[in-house]
Motif scaffolding. Structure first.
Motif, short mmCIF file in Angstrom:
data_model
loop_
_atom_site.label_atom_id
_atom_site.label_comp_id
_atom_site.label_asym_id
_atom_site.label_seq_id
_atom_site.Cartn_x
_atom_site.Cartn_y
_atom_site.Cartn_z
N GLU A 127 0.83 -1.24 0.06
CA GLU A 127 -0.11 -0.18 0.16
C GLU A 127 0.92 1.30 0.08
O GLU A 127 0.62 2.18 -0.61
CB GLU A 127 -0.94 -0.13 1.30
N LYS A 128 2.04 1.39 0.75
CA LYS A 128 2.85 2.37 0.59
C LYS A 128 3.42 2.60 -0.45
O LYS A 128 3.57 3.73 -0.87
CB LYS A 128 4.04 2.17 1.73
N ALA A 129 3.85 1.64 -1.46
CA ALA A 129 4.60 1.84 -2.58
C ALA A 129 3.69 1.86 -3.85
O ALA A 129 4.01 2.59 -4.65
CB ALA A 129 5.55 0.61 -2.66
N ALA A 130 2.45 1.37 -3.77
CA ALA A 130 1.78 1.50 -5.00
C ALA A 130 1.19 2.91 -5.11
O ALA A 130 1.04 3.69 -4.56
CB ALA A 130 0.34 0.63 -4.74
N GLY A 131 1.34 3.25 -6.48
CA GLY A 131 1.03 4.41 -7.01
C GLY A 131 2.01 5.86 -6.59
O GLY A 131 1.75 6.81 -6.94
N GLU A 132 3.17 5.43 -5.85
CA GLU A 132 4.15 6.20 -5.27
C GLU A 132 5.49 6.25 -6.32
O GLU A 132 6.28 7.29 -6.31
CB GLU A 132 4.34 6.09 -3.96
N CYS A 133 5.95 5.12 -6.69
CA CYS A 133 7.18 5.02 -7.04
C CYS A 133 7.44 5.28 -8.49
O CYS A 133 6.71 5.15 -9.23
CB CYS A 133 7.61 3.61 -7.07
N ALA A 134 8.47 5.99 -8.68
CA ALA A 134 9.01 6.63 -9.65
C ALA A 134 9.62 5.44 -10.88
O ALA A 134 9.83 5.72 -12.01
CB ALA A 134 9.77 7.76 -9.89
N ILE A 135 10.08 4.28 -10.17
CA ILE A 135 10.78 3.27 -10.77
C ILE A 135 10.34 2.01 -10.04
O ILE A 135 9.54 2.12 -9.21
CB ILE A 135 12.20 3.32 -10.75
N ASP A 136 10.50 1.01 -11.06
CA ASP A 136 10.16 -0.33 -10.40
C ASP A 136 10.68 -1.04 -8.99
O ASP A 136 11.82 -0.49 -8.95
CB ASP A 136 10.50 -1.39 -11.71
N TYR A 137 9.92 -1.50 -8.44
CA TYR A 137 10.21 -1.93 -7.04
C TYR A 137 9.92 -3.37 -6.68
O TYR A 137 8.95 -4.09 -7.24
CB TYR A 137 9.63 -0.89 -6.02
N GLY A 138 10.62 -3.97 -5.79
CA GLY A 138 10.22 -5.23 -5.42
C GLY A 138 10.46 -5.37 -3.81
O GLY A 138 10.99 -4.39 -3.11
N PHE A 139 10.06 -6.43 -3.13
CA PHE A 139 10.39 -6.45 -1.68
C PHE A 139 11.15 -7.69 -1.12
O PHE A 139 10.98 -8.99 -1.92
CB PHE A 139 8.98 -6.33 -1.20
N HIS A 140 11.94 -7.71 -0.24
CA HIS A 140 12.23 -8.60 0.60
C HIS A 140 11.56 -8.45 1.91
O HIS A 140 10.88 -7.49 2.20
CB HIS A 140 13.92 -8.45 1.01
N GLN A 141 11.45 -9.81 2.72
CA GLN A 141 10.54 -9.68 3.78
C GLN A 141 11.70 -9.75 5.08
O GLN A 141 12.30 -10.83 5.13
CB GLN A 141 9.67 -10.89 3.82
N ILE A 142 11.55 -9.07 5.98
CA ILE A 142 12.09 -9.12 7.29
C ILE A 142 11.58 -9.97 8.12
O ILE A 142 10.34 -10.15 8.38
CB ILE A 142 12.55 -7.93 8.17
#
Length: 478
Positions: free
Chosen positions: A119-134
């Protein structure tokens, strides 16, 4: 769809360089051509929507920063870059993809945290993004959640041997998570410092009246990094799980990784620009009229910057040349001095740990080419190609070839970049850890999935352009 021809440049990959033209159609690279080639008998320059002249410049795959912390909650505050400001700054510096960390504190639901970060990243990022999980609280539910996250493209999981009560997992918890990693092929990532010893050293330092920022590093000696690195390597060997050690800063920790790799184990490591350039000596000397001894807080990060006299920086560069360390990320976790770093005035243990570098990684590592520490091809390999392969994106990211995403940087080796707060600095910070650094090169054009986001006029991208990268398993496992 719009077409773009990048002409006249030298395409650089992890394996070589050659003059070539690159044709982009929509979001994809469709051809890498001999200079001046014609397509279907027509002059390409007459059939494309945009021509980018890269004469005398390098054409490289967009940078991939596989270790960032946008909006990360830590130490009673949050990392100062949002997904919008952080990815915009990344684009300015030639990085076209990031892999950020979903944070789970004890007793938090892992899948709910993953949803929150989406939710934080969607619609905000200027470039592509992925996630790791802590993973900070390894329970049966954690192991089940790992399966669900892998199906969502989160194929790497980070644990800690430090930060008691916040992130630290005991050896048994790490062992169980690694067993799951071995079963699934997920990459197990480790922050490797002996947190129990560090906690004692910090308390003893404070009791002795040592409160300045330099004591952050002095209470995290290299022995605590080497010991924890050795320990998690043993857990990796015992379980068969692949291991990726983050932000390696001590030459002795590199030796542990190198020894495991020499025996054929799936053990990998990253370092960061701060461990290649910055030092404890600079931190000790840091004083300013505005901040006094707190000036050194600008360079507080974990693992810490280390003594130049002990040869750590030289060892980091050497490890990149010998592939004992495979790639360079930033551990981008920015905090402002005002209201954030100054929380540690009078108590170094309260300084938020982190340095902002996402904008400068490509430039700083290119300076390593200029200075003779690494080759041009190795620059591309450690900043783009290896991150793509390490974290299941290669073919789509990390390479200039037909079918790949058109994430492309035109880099001018004859340009110049001055780094500083009022020069090239677009991160959401009130200082630059790299103030005064001069780079013999310049990012001229940046394309993200075929869209030019940086050109000679500056940043022309937009928030929301970036898309989520659903990653596969690492392509380095043997």
């Amino acid at each position: 769809m719009a077409t773009t021809l990048i002409t006249g440049g030298t395409v650089v990959s992890a394996t070589g360089r050659a003059p070539a033209d690159v044709l982009v159609d929509g979001e994809k690279i469709v051809a890498v051509l001999a200079p001046g080639s014609v397509l279907l008998g027509s002059d390409l320059t007459g059939t494309v929507d945009r021509v980018i002249d890269a004469t005398g410049k390098y054409v490289i795959p967009g940078g991939i920063d596989a270790h960032t912390h946008m909006e990360m909650p830590f130490g009673g505050t949050f990392a100062s870059d949002t997904f919008e400001t952080g990815t915009r700054a990344a684009a300015w510096g030639g990085t076209t993809s990031i892999v950020d960390f979903v944070v789970q504190y004890p007793d938090q639901n892992i899948l709910e945290q993953y949803g929150l970060w989406q939710e934080k990243a969607a619609g905000e990022c200027a470039i592509d993004y992925g996630f790791h999980q802590i993973l900070s609280d390894v329970q049966d539910s954690s192991l089940t959640a790992m399966d669900e996250l892998i199906s969502e493209g989160v194929t790497s999981f980070k644990l800690f041997t430090a930060y008691k009560g916040v992130f630290l997992s005991d050896d048994g918890q790490i062992f169980r998570a690694f067993q799951k990693g071995a079963q699934t092929g997920a990459m197990m990532m480790m922050h490797a410092e002996n947190g129990s010893i560090i906690d004692v050293l910090q308390q003893q330092a404070l009791e002795a009246g040592h409160t300045g920022p330099e004591w952050h590093a002095l209470t995290r000696p290299w022995e605590t990094e080497e010991e924890a690195t050795h320990r998690v390597i043993m857990i990796s060997r015992l379980t068969g799980a692949p291991l990726y050690v983050v932000h390696v800063s001590a030459k002795q920790a590199v030796q542990q990784i190198a020894a495991a790799r020499d025996e054929g184990f799936n053990v990998f490591g990253e370092t960061c620009p701060q461990y290649l350039y910055l030092s404890l000596e600079e931190q000790l000397a840091a004083r300013s009229e505005e901040w006094g001894e707190l000036e050194g807080a600008k360079w507080v990060c974990s693992t810490p910057v280390r003594s130049r006299h002990e040869g750590h920086q030289h060892a980091m560069w050497q490890s990149l040349r010998t592939n004992d360390i495979q790639m360079v990320s930033t551990d981008h976790c920015p905090f402002c001095m005002k209201d954030q770093k100054e929380m540690g005035r009078g108590n170094f243990a309260k300084i938020p740990n982190g340095i902002g570098s996402v904008e400068h990684r490509m430039d700083l590592m290119y300076q390593g080419v200029v200075d003779g520490f690494i080759t041009l091809e190795r620059w591309v390999e450690i900043t783009s190609t290896t991150p793509a392969r390490m974290f299941g994106m290669y073919g789509r990211k990390g390479v200039i070839q037909p079918g790949a995403d058109a994430d492309i940087v035109v880099y001018d080796p004859n340009g110049h970049t001055s780094i500083g707060l009022n020069e090239t600095h677009h991160m959401n910070m009130d200082y630059s850890a790299w103030e005064g650094y001069e780079i013999d090169g310049h990012v001229d054009v940046v394309m993200s999935r075929g869209q030019v986001v940086v050109d000679e006029t500056g940043y022309i991208g937009r928030k929301g352009h970036g898309r989520y990268i659903k990653r596969g398993l690492s392509q380095y496992l043997s």
